[in-house]
Design an enzyme around this catalytic site. Structure first.
Site, mmCIF file in Angstrom:
data_model
loop_
_atom_site.group_PDB
_atom_site.id
_atom_site.type_symbol
_atom_site.label_atom_id
_atom_site.label_comp_id
_atom_site.label_asym_id
_atom_site.label_seq_id
_atom_site.Cartn_x
_atom_site.Cartn_y
_atom_site.Cartn_z
ATOM 1 N N ARG A 122 0.831 -1.209 0.000
ATOM 2 C CA ARG A 122 0.000 0.000 0.000
ATOM 3 C C ARG A 122 0.864 1.256 0.000
ATOM 4 N NH1 ARG A 122 -5.462 -0.766 2.026
ATOM 5 N NH2 ARG A 122 -5.420 -2.816 2.963
ATOM 6 N N LEU B 5 -23.583 -3.869 10.291
ATOM 7 C CA LEU B 5 -24.299 -3.091 11.312
ATOM 8 C C LEU B 5 -23.604 -1.759 11.594
ATOM 9 C CD1 LEU B 5 -25.337 -6.076 13.569
ATOM 10 C CD2 LEU B 5 -26.809 -4.706 12.079
ATOM 11 N N MET C 137 -10.973 -12.065 13.454
ATOM 12 C CA MET C 137 -10.256 -11.095 12.608
ATOM 13 C C MET C 137 -10.364 -9.725 13.245
ATOM 14 S SD MET C 137 -11.190 -12.302 8.786
ATOM 15 C CE MET C 137 -10.252 -13.564 7.964
ATOM 16 N N HIS D 201 -19.173 5.561 41.362
ATOM 17 C CA HIS D 201 -20.572 5.913 41.106
ATOM 18 C C HIS D 201 -20.647 7.382 40.698
ATOM 19 C CE1 HIS D 201 -24.906 6.021 41.550
ATOM 20 N NE2 HIS D 201 -24.761 7.155 42.213
HETATM 21 P P1 FAD Z 1 -4.241 -6.144 7.635
HETATM 22 O O1 FAD Z 1 -4.603 -4.991 8.465
HETATM 23 O O2 FAD Z 1 -5.199 -6.604 6.595
HETATM 24 O O3 FAD Z 1 -2.858 -5.769 6.955
HETATM 25 C C1 FAD Z 1 -2.213 -6.578 6.040
HETATM 26 C C2 FAD Z 1 -1.372 -5.711 5.131
HETATM 27 O O4 FAD Z 1 -0.559 -6.560 4.340
HETATM 28 C C3 FAD Z 1 -2.173 -4.859 4.167
HETATM 29 O O5 FAD Z 1 -1.801 -3.505 4.279
HETATM 30 C C4 FAD Z 1 -1.808 -5.401 2.785
HETATM 31 O O6 FAD Z 1 -1.687 -4.375 1.815
HETATM 32 C C5 FAD Z 1 -0.453 -6.015 3.045
HETATM 33 N N1 FAD Z 1 -0.121 -7.119 2.154
HETATM 34 C C6 FAD Z 1 -0.867 -8.212 1.858
HETATM 35 N N2 FAD Z 1 -0.178 -9.049 1.057
HETATM 36 C C7 FAD Z 1 1.021 -8.468 0.845
HETATM 37 C C8 FAD Z 1 2.171 -8.841 0.116
HETATM 38 N N3 FAD Z 1 2.244 -9.997 -0.556
HETATM 39 N N4 FAD Z 1 3.228 -7.992 0.112
HETATM 40 C C9 FAD Z 1 3.186 -6.823 0.788
HETATM 41 N N5 FAD Z 1 2.126 -6.421 1.512
HETATM 42 C C10 FAD Z 1 1.072 -7.241 1.534
HETATM 43 N N6 FAD Z 1 -10.939 -4.712 13.939
HETATM 44 C C11 FAD Z 1 -11.012 -4.261 15.196
HETATM 45 O O7 FAD Z 1 -10.395 -4.854 16.104
HETATM 46 N N7 FAD Z 1 -11.749 -3.159 15.526
HETATM 47 C C12 FAD Z 1 -12.448 -2.477 14.596
HETATM 48 O O8 FAD Z 1 -13.109 -1.485 14.914
HETATM 49 C C13 FAD Z 1 -12.409 -2.938 13.256
HETATM 50 N N8 FAD Z 1 -13.096 -2.291 12.297
HETATM 51 C C14 FAD Z 1 -13.022 -2.736 11.020
HETATM 52 C C15 FAD Z 1 -13.775 -2.083 10.048
HETATM 53 C C16 FAD Z 1 -13.738 -2.503 8.735
HETATM 54 C C17 FAD Z 1 -14.548 -1.774 7.695
HETATM 55 C C18 FAD Z 1 -12.899 -3.603 8.375
HETATM 56 C C19 FAD Z 1 -12.816 -4.053 6.940
HETATM 57 C C20 FAD Z 1 -12.158 -4.273 9.331
HETATM 58 C C21 FAD Z 1 -12.217 -3.851 10.656
HETATM 59 N N9 FAD Z 1 -11.526 -4.510 11.667
HETATM 60 C C22 FAD Z 1 -11.614 -4.068 12.959
HETATM 61 C C23 FAD Z 1 -10.683 -5.679 11.390
HETATM 62 C C24 FAD Z 1 -9.194 -5.262 11.318
HETATM 63 O O9 FAD Z 1 -9.046 -4.267 10.340
HETATM 64 C C25 FAD Z 1 -8.324 -6.451 11.012
HETATM 65 O O10 FAD Z 1 -8.581 -7.491 11.924
HETATM 66 C C26 FAD Z 1 -6.861 -6.090 11.091
HETATM 67 O O11 FAD Z 1 -6.555 -5.042 10.213
HETATM 68 C C27 FAD Z 1 -5.982 -7.290 10.793
HETATM 69 O O12 FAD Z 1 -4.649 -6.934 10.866
HETATM 70 P P2 FAD Z 1 -3.536 -7.687 10.022
HETATM 71 O O13 FAD Z 1 -2.249 -7.011 10.356
HETATM 72 O O14 FAD Z 1 -3.644 -9.137 10.222
HETATM 73 O O15 FAD Z 1 -3.887 -7.441 8.493
HETATM 74 P P1 NAI Z 2 -19.048 -11.060 9.718
HETATM 75 O O1 NAI Z 2 -18.543 -12.426 9.679
HETATM 76 O O2 NAI Z 2 -19.032 -10.291 10.977
HETATM 77 O O3 NAI Z 2 -20.560 -11.028 9.207
HETATM 78 C C1 NAI Z 2 -20.935 -11.510 7.965
HETATM 79 C C2 NAI Z 2 -22.410 -11.825 7.993
HETATM 80 O O4 NAI Z 2 -22.849 -12.104 6.691
HETATM 81 C C3 NAI Z 2 -22.756 -13.029 8.848
HETATM 82 O O5 NAI Z 2 -23.795 -12.684 9.728
HETATM 83 C C4 NAI Z 2 -23.156 -14.083 7.842
HETATM 84 O O6 NAI Z 2 -24.121 -14.978 8.342
HETATM 85 C C5 NAI Z 2 -23.724 -13.215 6.741
HETATM 86 N N1 NAI Z 2 -23.712 -13.833 5.415
HETATM 87 C C6 NAI Z 2 -22.783 -14.646 4.883
HETATM 88 N N2 NAI Z 2 -23.131 -14.963 3.624
HETATM 89 C C7 NAI Z 2 -24.296 -14.333 3.363
HETATM 90 C C8 NAI Z 2 -25.144 -14.242 2.243
HETATM 91 N N3 NAI Z 2 -24.850 -14.875 1.104
HETATM 92 N N4 NAI Z 2 -26.255 -13.495 2.330
HETATM 93 C C9 NAI Z 2 -26.560 -12.825 3.474
HETATM 94 N N5 NAI Z 2 -25.787 -12.879 4.574
HETATM 95 C C10 NAI Z 2 -24.664 -13.605 4.512
HETATM 96 O O7 NAI Z 2 -18.244 -10.306 8.547
HETATM 97 P P2 NAI Z 2 -18.129 -8.767 8.186
HETATM 98 O O8 NAI Z 2 -19.237 -7.995 8.790
HETATM 99 O O9 NAI Z 2 -17.947 -8.739 6.721
HETATM 100 O O10 NAI Z 2 -16.787 -8.366 8.886
HETATM 101 C C11 NAI Z 2 -15.572 -9.046 8.561
HETATM 102 C C12 NAI Z 2 -14.650 -9.073 9.734
HETATM 103 O O11 NAI Z 2 -14.144 -7.794 10.002
HETATM 104 C C13 NAI Z 2 -15.350 -9.537 10.986
HETATM 105 O O12 NAI Z 2 -15.045 -10.902 11.163
HETATM 106 C C14 NAI Z 2 -14.767 -8.733 12.077
HETATM 107 O O13 NAI Z 2 -13.896 -9.517 12.829
HETATM 108 C C15 NAI Z 2 -13.979 -7.620 11.388
HETATM 109 N N6 NAI Z 2 -14.552 -6.342 11.787
HETATM 110 C C16 NAI Z 2 -14.479 -5.987 13.109
HETATM 111 C C17 NAI Z 2 -15.033 -4.819 13.548
HETATM 112 C C18 NAI Z 2 -14.979 -4.492 14.986
HETATM 113 O O14 NAI Z 2 -14.201 -5.123 15.702
HETATM 114 N N7 NAI Z 2 -15.752 -3.523 15.473
HETATM 115 C C19 NAI Z 2 -15.706 -3.893 12.649
HETATM 116 C C20 NAI Z 2 -15.758 -4.378 11.296
HETATM 117 C C21 NAI Z 2 -15.176 -5.547 10.899
#
Ligand code: FAD
Ligand code: NAI
EC number: 1.8.1.4
Length: 467
Positions: free
Chosen positions: A37, A187, A320, A446
């Protein structure tokens, strides 16, 4: 001359990878981190945790001003409007500051950033942008990306059928938003756009929202989101999507099969889960196989089956979550340095940052029973908590699950405005092997929302005071 270019080479600079790299460097190891990235921080900082929380915060402020929460307390605002461009600008600033912060930390700790995609040549050699680098230890921290839904083609540029990255970048509030997947992303981002004025329908395959969470929480969450105006189509699947002009036409069917119906939307968010990033790593070159879910398996120390190759974060089994990836990042670096790095996977809190927040740690009631525990449950409603009542935040409860024989806390689930903050004390207590009695007899300030945790713990053993 050193045998390898680096002691540690981390692939991926998300919360797992960048933390592993910094910790390894702090421990005196020569470290590089490969990231393709433009900015560091991975999914979490660029298109995940951080931008989503910026939009959640901004939209919550808007809703409070627009829908009367502020007015209830005598704060007069006049006409309230949302300027999406400014909101998006504030989000972008937060992302820029935080990703820039990681770049600063890399420089400070002397972690080298190798820009480009990393691919294995052998277990100790990684190719990045046409150049080969050798390392004694390679940590795979490549994270995850959106799981595609067959028949529903995402195009974030068009902004009609989007994934989470597209939903974080919408330039205007869609009139009708359909979210496919009633999980965390659906959500949280569904809440953002509903608060800003979208009419939101969530289509969920299962019969309840938020798989993996406690059954009571899943039921209560559905009631709360419905009350807030989200339409929930549970037990329903999307079988096709077609873009016609500026609209998407979805075909829905009962999950068990049956009569199809169509649903029109201005925007569709596909949020059905995420899958590990392994494509392009050339794992074949090192003979590293994936499990059935496409993940890299490790032992307790985060070692893969290949000597010198480790893996952490979303690319390995487990929730995740950014904080899980970070803790694994610290542990893997400590293990590589010959120390003892441990992550207690039984105590990883999870939080859904909606209003109210939904949080949990440890076992659900269902999982505790399935594991053969004889359990005692204590519940306390937020409506009976003085601070929540004063703040006019009546929704939610605390549920403490304890082992009936030992009184040890097995899990706790919270729906409350500040559930994400409240759950930390239970995680800490569980790390210390707390009994429900320990929580019940800990003096809580409290008036705080956290008193509800104390009262729920009291309910495990008998009766709380304020119920
Ligand atoms: P990532 O953060 O996915 O990082 C992996 C990095 O590796 C990426 O930057 C990618 O570009 C790089 N990469 C991949 N392959 C290669 C390669 N071959 N060479 C070089 N670089 C590479 N989790 C929470 O705990 N709280 C939250 O509030 C939360 N909100 C989220 C909201 C959304 C919309 C999403 C999508 C996820 C959210 N998550 C949240 C989940 C969280 O983002 C992930 O669990 C976390 O980022 C995982 O960390 P990671 O280091 O394993 O991987
Ligand atoms: P998720 O696994 O939380 O939810 C996916 C939902 O889609 C499930 O309820 C599943 O039953 C449903 N689903 C699957 N296939 C479907 C289909 N064909 N039609 C309708 N529903 C279907 O995955 P989500 O929301 O995409 O998030 C991915 C990951 O990112 C999560 O596992 C979470 O760990 C991480 N994340 C964490 C956050 C946080 O910690 N606050 C915020 C956002 C993401």
């Amino acid at each position: 001359m050193a045998e390898y270019d680096y002691d540690v080479l981390v692939i991926g600079a998300g919360p797992g990878g960048y933390v592993a790299a910094i910790r390894a460097a702090q421990l005196g190891l020569k470290t590089a981190c490969v990231e393709s990235r433009e900015t560091l921080g991975g999914t979490c900082l660029n298109v995940g945790c951080i931008p989503s929380k910026a939009l959640l915060h901004g939209s919550e402020l808007f809703e409070e001003a627009h829908d009367g929460t502020l007015a209830k307390f005598g704060v007069k605002t006049g006409k309230v409007e949302i300027d999406v461009a400014t909101l998006q600008g504030e989000k972008a600033t937060a992302v820029k500051e935080l990703t820039g912060g990681i770049e600063y930390l890399f420089k400070k700790n002397k972690v080298e950033w190798l820009k480009g995609l990393g691919a294995f040549k052998d277990a100790h050699t990684v190719e990045v942008a046409g150049k080969s680098w050798t390392a004694k230890n390679v940590v795979i921290a490549t994270g995850s990306s959106v799981t595609p839904l067959p028949g529903v083609a995402v195009d974030n540029d068009k902004g009609i059928i989007v994934d989470s990255t597209g939903a974080l970048a919408l330039a205007a509030v869609p009139k009708k938003l359909v979210v496919i997947g009633g999980g965390v992303i659906g959500l949280e981002l569904g809440s953002v756009w509903r608060r800003l004025g979208a009419d939101v329908t969530v289509v969920e395959f299962l019969d309840a929202l938020l798989p993996g969470m406690d059954g009571d929480v899943r039921k209560e969450a559905a009631k709360i989101f419905k009350k807030q105006g989200m339409e929930l189509k549970l037990g329903t699947k999307v079988t096709a999507a077609e873009v016609k002009g500026k609209k998407a036409i979805l075909t829905l069917e009962p999950a068990a099969g049956g009569t199809a119906e169509t649903l029109e939307a201005d925007c569709v968010l596909v949020a059905i889960g995420r899958r590990p990033n392994v494509d392009g790593l050339n794992l074949e070159a090192i003979g590293l196989a994936l499990n059935q879910r496409g993940q890299i398996e490790t032992d307790h120390d985060f070692r893969t089956k290949v000597d010198g190759v480790w893996a952490i974060g979303d690319v390995i089994p487990g929730p995740m979550l950014a904080h899980k990836a970070e803790d694994e990042g610290i542990a893997v670096a400590e293990n590589i340095a010959g120390q003892i790095g441990i992550v207690n996977h039984a105590v990883i809190p999870s939080v859904v940052y909606t209003t109210p927040e939904i949080a949990g740690v440890g076992l659900t009631e269902e999982a505790a029973k399935e594991a053969g525990f004889d359990i005692k449950v204590g519940k306390f409603p937020m409506m009976a908590n003085s601070r929540a009542k004063t703040n006019r935040e009546p929704d939610g409860f605390v549920k403490v699950i304890a082992d009936a024989k030992t009184d040890r806390v097995l899990g706790t689930w919270v729906i409350a405005s500040v559930a994400g903050t409240m759950i930390a004390q239970v995680a800490q207590a569980m790390e210390f092997g707390a009994l429900s009695e320990d929580i019940a007899y800990t003096c809580h300030a409290h008036p705080t929302h956290s008193e509800a945790i104390k009262e729920a713990a009291m309910a495990v053993r008998g009766k709380p005071i304020h119920m």
